[in-house]
Motif scaffolding. Structure first.
Motif, PDB file in Angstrom:
ATOM      1  N   GLU A 139      55.704  44.500  34.161  1.00 38.39           N
ATOM      2  CA  GLU A 139      54.891  45.485  34.875  1.00 38.39           C
ATOM      3  C   GLU A 139      54.515  46.669  33.995  1.00 38.39           C
ATOM      4  N   THR A 140      55.493  47.128  33.185  1.00 39.77           N
ATOM      5  CA  THR A 140      55.220  48.334  32.383  1.00 39.77           C
ATOM      6  C   THR A 140      54.316  48.031  31.194  1.00 39.77           C
ATOM      7  N   ASP A 141      54.218  46.755  30.834  1.00 33.72           N
ATOM      8  CA  ASP A 141      53.403  46.411  29.664  1.00 33.72           C
ATOM      9  C   ASP A 141      52.074  45.765  30.028  1.00 33.72           C
ATOM     10  N   LYS A 142      51.784  45.685  31.304  1.00 33.42           N
ATOM     11  CA  LYS A 142      50.525  45.058  31.741  1.00 33.42           C
ATOM     12  C   LYS A 142      49.345  45.708  31.046  1.00 33.42           C
ATOM     13  N   GLY A 143      48.380  44.866  30.695  1.00 36.10           N
ATOM     14  CA  GLY A 143      47.219  45.396  30.002  1.00 36.10           C
ATOM     15  C   GLY A 143      47.223  45.010  28.534  1.00 36.10           C
ATOM     16  N   ARG A 144      48.403  44.664  28.024  1.00 37.31           N
ATOM     17  CA  ARG A 144      48.446  44.150  26.658  1.00 37.31           C
ATOM     18  C   ARG A 144      47.909  42.723  26.702  1.00 37.31           C
TER      19      ARG A 144
ATOM     20  N   ASN B 118      43.543  45.065  35.894  1.00 36.69           N
ATOM     21  CA  ASN B 118      44.404  43.997  35.383  1.00 36.69           C
ATOM     22  C   ASN B 118      44.662  42.925  36.446  1.00 36.69           C
TER      23      ASN B 118
END
Lengths: 1113, 502
Positions: free
Chosen positions: B186-191, B244
């Motif tokens: 969740e905290t790294d979504k978008g990578r 996302n």
């Protein structure tokens, strides 16, 4: 000037003929209180035929206390005095010689020599090199101690055996032996002994006899500096010597000056290296000019290469005043004066302003009248229907004032044979001639020396506090216009018409109001000093350890309260803002040197070897804070918005090895070779640089073949070659780092993640700038040394000059990177002359110098031409630094006239121009005016600079006049841009004389607000000749007669009056032709050097009148 | 004084920022480094603003007002000195350079292998993604795959053969595909994910007309196991609330947090979208702005939904003078802009100009485009599932003609917006569908370029750029941007692109 000084003093020149008496036969009757030896001698001399003879140095201030002799024989008296003062006496005929007691000898030796030969009386005169009587010369009979001294006219008379040989001597002259051979009258012509005159000049790591110097140096004595109440030590050396350019940055109180030695060899604002009493630093602005004993400027490589990587822009060695053995001396110098603007500009008044605007609108309307559907622009009501004759604001007049200035110096000094000291204090306060500006300085300087045997210890320390309050708003763009009131009904600052009139301008402020409301100070506390100890191991071999320190703490504070002059962007501030920065700097230096001096036969050697290291650290923390509870709370912690916290921490280090050999053969041939190896922390991969120099000198006047040449003396030829460096960089410039602000966003909550990136281009190959300097010099004196002349030709080629370069974007790096790229050549000729004359009690001295300089950039490497010299916020560069041109050369179009008809402009392919617009010179052959029609319009660097110092004294009066001047340079007058073209400020009154169909012979373009012909673009319209000649300083002083002041218990009282800038001859159109390096920073490197000669709101230079008094105890 | 003292004096390391020599030690450093490589995407010079001048502003929809150097490239009048061109180029190379730093340094860090692999995969993707943009925009670009500091003589670095650049793009994307995870926490979504890399790989193949390889790559994404698919509502691709999402294969992460600084890589640099000024309808923008050419609206209006209404995508994409509405997903769509202003209220009843609407975020409550910079945090989707479907259809069509496979793919896209299914396909249908689905999503110009249509669609059709003086500046070769002059100045071997040498 240091003269190794010892004097053999005879108490009086008197006839020593007559029958000698035994010491016992002479009776004394005297009573003295708290006496010293000399008092005793004076009294004893009166009561006896004996003359006392002694070296002053040997017996100085020997106290003998209270003495009382009643009918006491001379012999007994002398024994008593010998015991008290630890001296011994030796009587020869009528002379009693006094010397320090050596234990093996008896206190009094009475050697009465009766002559065997017949005595005769010889009289005559001793003449100096100019044929005038030489008072105080010693005339001794060879083989005896008998002799006399010459009187005030150089006359002497002496009883001597008829076959005697006389020895005639005087300090500074060659001693002569004269065989009487029966003569009873003779004149003795003395010759100067240059060797004994030993003028010592402070050079790098030591002193050198001026006569033996092979390098080119400039010298200013502290006496010349202290004479005029200059605020800044740099200004004090302006015009004093050839080859040294001092650019004062306008006339602001405490304004700094940029010193350039032999032309700029750099594309930065890097200045010379300063060595203050042995501490190496970048500025001398913390010094009190009155504390300076001498300033030596090392100009060529021979003199300066010993300072290696920091010497390419020259070296300035400052020595401060020291104590001396003797009584405590006290000097006080207090002065007070006023300053006034030299000139004011003729700005339009309200009526003229309104007329110019209205004419401009008429002109603009007429130009477009035949365009279909054109609607004429109406006048602004404030300039027309609502013109209010009661409003006529004069922001210039309101901002300028007559401002006071005061200066107080005190110095206490003294010492003994083994210790000397000097302590001085200074307070200087200068209010600016522009309101809301001032500068104040407090100085304390103390130094002392201690000698014990072969050990010598010295220290010096200077503490300075400066408080600067600059007014940065005066004479700027978008200031108040005359048709808008300056004060509201309550007397508060405003910039608003309350009657709702349309003033025609969107954005104006009130510069005086802003300067007055804003609270700002730049405070610096500086400590600079050093301690040094030296020890002479064996004769001539001395080791010296010098530890220096420089520290300062800066507080730079600006608080802008909320205010409202009007509702435009510049006219109000919604939130109060505080900008404050504190900077701490500490630099320390450790130097070890070993010198060895040795004379072998006619050869004199001096070898110096040294090792030093220096480092510095600067740490800054600042804050930008906004939105305060009220305007009185001015501390960041109270702000609602502490927006920024700029800060940095920079450290640098430098390690150096150096050596020098001086060799002199027979005072005729001289060789100096020096080398320094430096390593700097700036240049990571290329830290080491080697800087050699070599120089030769030939003192022709000491050659035999010159003996018969009388018209010229002290002829010396010298030549030098060397390479010196400039570590013109900043810490970490070659040190790649990661930027910590390259963040990116991730996550369902979309938050910034810290990102690091190598963003800044660095050049790890960066290294020194190197200047290769060749110097050829000639020195000589004529007119029996009354006139001395020094001439130098120099060529300085600066290579690998660091310029900013924008790296290829494909590297992914941004910003500029420093590279060693450019080459700059400075060539010049320097001339210095000094003439001294004495006629009776009237002495005068003329000192003149001039410099011719040619500065040219010969290569620029990758960076390409560098634009600079912004003269308005509306864009436009005034200068372009390119190959073949001097640094910062003015570049633009050339105005060759004014179109008299629209058709003429059309014929020139200038469809947007018409009658009343500038005709620009079309040089590229392409129809119309293009970028290619721009040309070089002149240099901001004078090619000729000169200074003339006249000083004269007669009895108690003294007069000094110091003139200086420059020529060959141009100045860009930014007020001409604002005064004729900028639509958002006042106009110069002259703009009423713009071209119009009824005023066709004007040089000024027609008034226009839209300026379709782009008359405003950079052209020679803004340029004036920068030449000036001025009376920089004039001073007249009078020393009260000693007899009067002694009664007050004072040894000297002098009153004086001084005027600065009494007159200035100049054609410059702005306030004053000393504009410094102004302008706006248009080039990426923000180096002011590209803005030289650009007067964009330079602070006016004042004329100053001061009165002062000097008292010595 | 010993040598030790000397080194202490001389070896000063910069305490103001992490030294390059001491960075790249830990897993944390690796993550910071890869974030730094993503960072240029949010530069004002890249996707938050200036990229639009080299992509959509050059296509046949956008008719830019004025003749600023920013819009000049759109009328083939871009010059080598143009800042706009240089800035975008520079920002792309920043991404390349930082990816190179990661690829050179992270392998030596002692850290969890899969975390390391993921980061290296991202770096390969970022390098390939930027080179994809570079080679399609400037064609003749230097191929830099080592850290800049290792290149000693920068003047000798040549421009690479575009074929070699394409080869590197494929190679990097294959690596990325292997190393990247299929999803992030969740905290790294978008990578970027492995499907993101696969999407770019397929796109790269398609651009090179390698249809078999392209199809194979797209099939991996179309496989339901990939987890990707169309959002039910077309508008979710342009809403901040649905960032996302499952349709998005790669999107630029934007955040409007009050920072409005234009300074890239500084503490206050804005990370919100700032291109609104350039896309907004006239009088809503402080910049020159632009309008949309009539043919684009006509294309939308050529057909209707199954309910006989205007294609709902037209209302998302355009702002024009109409009172018609479409009911879509239970909402009544109408032509409106900031503060719900209708076209007639804004421009009067007779104005027939067409403006953009997509990406303007007026649904999010932004009241006008002229309030400042970086004020929208709505992410910019750059490859989405609908695009994959259309590219897949195109690859299939190129290989096999109007097959059911191609029809199914394109009809899936159309069905979402209530558009009737095609029964047969032409290449023109595919091209038109891309306009309707993807306009103003930064791909139209590059589509025309790869189809070889720039000259006929734009250069030969001066009215496309009528608001900024037409297309008279066109010369063969100007389909690509000019190589920035500073690169030529700084190089001994660079040559200017064809069409720019007078």
């Amino acid at each position: 000037l240091l003269v190794n000084c010892f004097l053999l003093t005879f108490l009086s020149a008197k006839d020593t003929s007559g029958q000698p008496m035994a010491l016992e036969e002479v009776l004394l009757d005297l009573e003295l209180r708290d006496a010293d030896l000399v008092d005793f001698f004076e009294e004893a001399n009166k009561q006896s035929p004996f003359t006392f003879s002694y070296f002053e140095k040997e017996i100085e201030s020997k106290k003998i206390g209270n003495v009382s002799f009643k009918e006491t024989s001379m012999e007994e008296a002398l024994r008593e005095v010998s015991r008290r003062a630890n001296v011994q006496f030796r009587r020869v005929n009528d002379a009693i010689y006094v010397s320090r007691k050596k234990s093996s000898m008896s206190a009094v030796i009475d050697e009465q020599n009766s002559s065997e030969l017949q005595d005769v009386t010889v009289s005559g005169q001793v003449l100096d090199e100019m044929g005038e009587g030489l008072p105080g010369a010693s005339v001794l009979i060879k083989g005896t101690s008998k002799g006399t001294t010459t009187d005030i006219n150089g006359q002497f008379s002496l009883v001597t055996p008829e076959d005697a040989v006389l020895i005639v001597s005087f300090l500074g002259y060659l001693t002569q032996e004269i065989t009487l051979a029966g003569r009873s009258e003779l004149n003795v012509q003395m010759e100067l002994n240059a060797e004994q005159l030993d003028e010592l000049v402070v050079v790098g790591y030591g002193t050198q006899k001026k006569e033996d110097m092979t390098g080119s140096v400039g010298l200013v004595e502290g006496d010349d500096i202290a004479k005029f109440p200059t605020v800044n030590a740099q200004q004090a050396i302006q015009g004093r010597m050839a080859g040294v350019r001092v650019e004062t940055q306008g006339g602001s109180p405490g304004a700094n000056a940029i010193v350039t030695i032999r032309g700029s060899g750099t594309l930065s604002d890097n200045g010379p290296l300063y060595v203050i009493d042995g501490m190496l630093t970048g500025s001398m602005s913390s010094l009190n000019p009155s504390d300076i004993k001498s300033v030596t400027v090392l100009k060529d490589a021979s003199a300066s290469a010993i300072y290696g990587s920091r010497a390419a822009n020259g070296v300035i060695i400052v020595t401060t005043k020291k104590g001396r053995s003797g009584e405590v001396g006290i000097e006080i110098d207090a002065s007070y004066g006023i300053q006034k603007a030299v000139k004011t500009l003729d700005w339009a008044n309200a009526r003229q302003y309104a007329d110019i605007r209205n004419t401009a609108i008429d002109n603009d309307n007429a130009r477009s009248a035949d365009v279909p559907g054109f609607v004429p622009t109406p006048y602004s009501s404030a300039n027309d229907s609502m013109f209010d004759p009661s409003i006529d604001s004069d922001i210039q007049g309101e901002s300028l004032r007559t401002a006071p200035m005061s200066n107080l110096n005190m110095r206490i000094f003294g010492g003994s044979d083994n210790a000397t000291y000097s302590i001085s204090g200074n307070h200087m306060k200068q209010d600016g001639i522009v309101k809301e500006s001032s500068y104040e300085r407090f100085n304390i300087r103390a130094n002392s020396t201690f000698t014990r045997g072969k050990f010598k210890f010295e220290e010096t320390i200077g503490i300075t506090r400066t408080i600067n309050n600059p007014n940065n708003y005066f004479n700027k763009e978008r200031d108040l216009i005359p048709t808008v009131p300056m004060y509201d009904a309550d007397g508060n600052f405003t910039a608003e018409r309350t009657d709702g009139a349309d003033i025609g301008i969107g954005n104006i402020t009130n510069s005086l109001g802003l300067a007055s409301l804003e609270d700002r100070t730049v405070t610096r506390n500086t400590l600079i000093g050093n301690v040094a100890g030296s020890y002479e191991f064996i004769e001539g071999l001395t080791y010296r350890l010098n530890v220096g320190i420089e520290a300062y703490a800066d507080n730079n504070y600006t608080f802008t309260p909320t205010f409202r002059f009007n509702d435009t962007e510049l006219g109000f501030k919604q939130f109060a803002e505080l900008k404050e920065q504190n900077t701490n700097y500490l630099s320390s230096l450790i130097e070890n040197t070993l010198t060895y001096k040795k004379n072998i036969g006619k050869s004199e050697f001096e070898v110096l070897a040294g090792y030093s290291n220096q480092n510095g650290n600067q740490r800054m923390l600042g804050v930008v804070a906004r939105d305060f509870p009220n305007n009185e709370i001015r501390v960041a912690s109270a702000a609602a918005d502490r927006a920024e916290m700029p800060s940095y921490d920079n450290t640098w280090g430098l390690i150096s090895y150096f050596g020098r050999l001086n060799y002199v053969y027979d005072s005729r041939y001289m060789v100096t070779a020096s080398i320094r190896r430096d390593a700097s922390s700036f240049f990571k991969n290329h830290p080491w640089g080697t800087f050699p120099s070599f120089a030769v000198g030939w003192n022709l006047s000491n050659e035999r073949f010159m003996e018969s040449v009388n018209f010229v003396s002290n002829v010396k030829l010298r030549a030098s070659y060397g390479e010196i460096g400039s570590n013109n960089a900043v810490p970490y410039v070659a040190d790649p780092v990661y930027n910590v602000h390259s963040s990116y966003i991730t996550g369902s909550d979309q938050s910034r993640q810290p990102g690091y990136a190598n963003t800044q281009a660095t050049n790890e190959l960066l290294t020194w700038e190197t200047s290769v300097i060749t110097d050829v010099g000639l020195e000589f004196s004529v007119l029996r040394d009354k006139l001395s002349i020094t001439m130098d030709y120099f060529n300085k080629e600066s290579r690998d000059v660091i310029a900013d370069y924008e790296p290829s974007p494909w590297t992914g790096k941004s910003g500029t990177v420093k590279r060693n790229m450019a080459t700059i050549v400075n060539q010049g000729f320097e001339f210095m002359a000094n003439y001294a004359e004495q006629v009776g009690d009237f002495n005068f001295n003329v000192n003149a110098n001039f410099t011719y300089l040619d500065n040219e950039v010969t290569a620029l490497g990758l960076s390409g031409p560098i634009p600079g010299g912004g003269y308005t916020s509306n864009g436009g560069s005034a200068s372009l630094t390119d190959v073949g041109q001097p640094i910062g050369a003015f570049y633009g179009l050339k105005v060759v006239g004014i179109y008299q008809t629209d058709e003429a402009a059309v014929a020139d392919n200038r469809p947007n121009a018409g009658a009343g617009d500038f005709i620009f010179e079309d040089v590229d052959g392409v129809p119309g005016i293009t970028d290619e029609d721009r040309q070089y319009l002149g240099s901001p660097i004078p090619n000729f600079e000169y200074g003339i110092n006249l000083s004269a004294d007669y009895k108690g009066f003294d007069l000094t006049l110091f003139f200086n001047g420059v020529s060959g340079n141009k100045i860009l007058d930014g007020t001409r841009y604002r005064g004729f073209f900028d639509t958002e400020g006042n106009y110069l009154a002259e703009a009423t004389d713009g071209w119009s169909p009824t005023n066709t012979d004007s040089d000024l373009p027609r008034n226009s607000l839209i300026d379709p012909a782009n008359n405003r673009q950079m052209s020679d319209f803004y340029l004036s000749s920068g030449a000036y000649f001025r009376l920089r300083n004039a001073q007249i002083g009078y020393a009260l007669p000693t007899a009067w002041v002694n009664k007050l218990g004072v040894s000297k009282v002098r009153i004086y009056g001084t005027a600065q800038n009494l007159f200035t001859l100049t054609k410059y159109t702005g306030y004053y032709p000393e504009v410094g390096r102004g302008g706006r920073d248009r080039n990426s490197s923000s180096q002011k050097i590209f803005n030289a000669g650009v007067d964009e709101s330079a602070y006016p230079t004042p004329r100053t009148f001061m009165m002062g008094v000097q008292v010595s105890f | 004084h010993t040598a030790c003292d000397e080194s202490k004096i001389l070896e000063q390391t910069n305490p103001n920022a992490p030294a390059a020599s001491t960075f790249w030690q830990t897993a944390d450093d690796a993550k910071k480094g890869i974030m730094g490589a993503y960072a240029p995407f949010t530069d004002i010079w890249y996707y938050t603003r200036f990229e639009v001048f080299v992509s959509d502003y050059r296509d046949d929809l956008v008719n830019g007002y004025g003749t600023s150097e920013r819009t000049a490239a759109g009328q083939f009048a871009g010059v080598p000195e143009s800042n706009a061109a240089f800035w975008v180029w520079a920002a792309m190379f920043k991404g390349v350079s930082r990816a190179n730093d990661v690829l050179a340094n992270v392998p030596d860090i002692d850290m969890d292998q899969s975390a390391k692999d993921n980061i290296l995969g991202e770096a390969y993707f970022i390098r390939a993604f930027n080179y994809f943009n570079l080679v399609n925009t400037w064609l003749n670009v230097p191929l830099i795959i080592v850290p800049a500091g290792e290149i000693l003589n920068t003047r000798e670095v040549p421009q690479a053969d575009p074929a070699v650049v394409w080869e590197q793009i494929e190679k990097d994307l294959l690596e990325a595909q292997k190393l990247l995870p299929s999803d992030w926490s969740e905290t790294d979504k978008g990578r970027v994910t492995n499907m993101g890399a696969t999407a770019m790989l397929g796109k790269a193949y398609l651009y090179q007309k390698k249809y078999d390889e392209a199809k194979a790559a797209f099939e991996k994404i179309l496989d339901p196991a990939s987890g990707y698919g169309l959002e039910a509502d077309y508008r979710d691709n342009f809403r901040e609330a649905s960032e996302n999402n499952k349709e998005s294969l790669f999107e630029i992460q934007l955040l409007a947090d009050g920072n409005q600084g234009w300074c890239a890589d500084c503490a206050s640099h804005g990370t919100g979208a700032a291109f609104h000024q350039d896309l907004a309808p006239q009088s809503y923008t402080g910049q020159d702005g632009m309008r949309i050419n009539q043919w684009a609206l006509d294309l939308f209006l050529d057909e209707t939904t199954i309910n006989g209404e205007i294609d709902p995508r037209a209302f998302t994409t355009l702002f024009w003078n109409t009172t018609e509405t479409t009911t879509y997903q239970g909402d009544v769509l109408q032509s409106a802009t900031y503060e719900g202003t209708s076209f007639q209220d804004a421009y009067g009843a007779t104005d027939q100009r067409i403006f953009a609407s997509k990406h303007l975020d007026f649904e999010q409550g932004y009241s006008a485009a002229s309030i400042g910079w970086h004020f929208s945090g709505n992410n910019l989707r750059l490859i989405r599932y609908a695009d994959i479907l259309l590219m897949y259809a195109e690859a299939e069509f190129e290989l096999n003609g109007s097959t059911q496979v191609a029809l199914d793919a394109i009809n899936e896209v159309r069905a979402r917006v209530d558009m009737p299914a095609f029964t047969t396909l032409t290449m023109q249908d595919i091209r038109d569908e891309r306009v309707k689905e993807l306009s103003l999503e930064r791909s139209r110009y590059y589509d025309l370029l790869r189809w070889g249509l720039v000259k006929s669609r734009i250069a030969d059709n001066s009215s496309i750029k009528s608001e900024s003086g037409g297309t008279g500046a066109y010369q063969p070769g100007r389909e690509y941007m000019a190589i920035p002059s500073i690169e030529l100045d700084n190089s001994d071997v660079f040559t200017q692109n064809p069409g720019y040498n007078n």
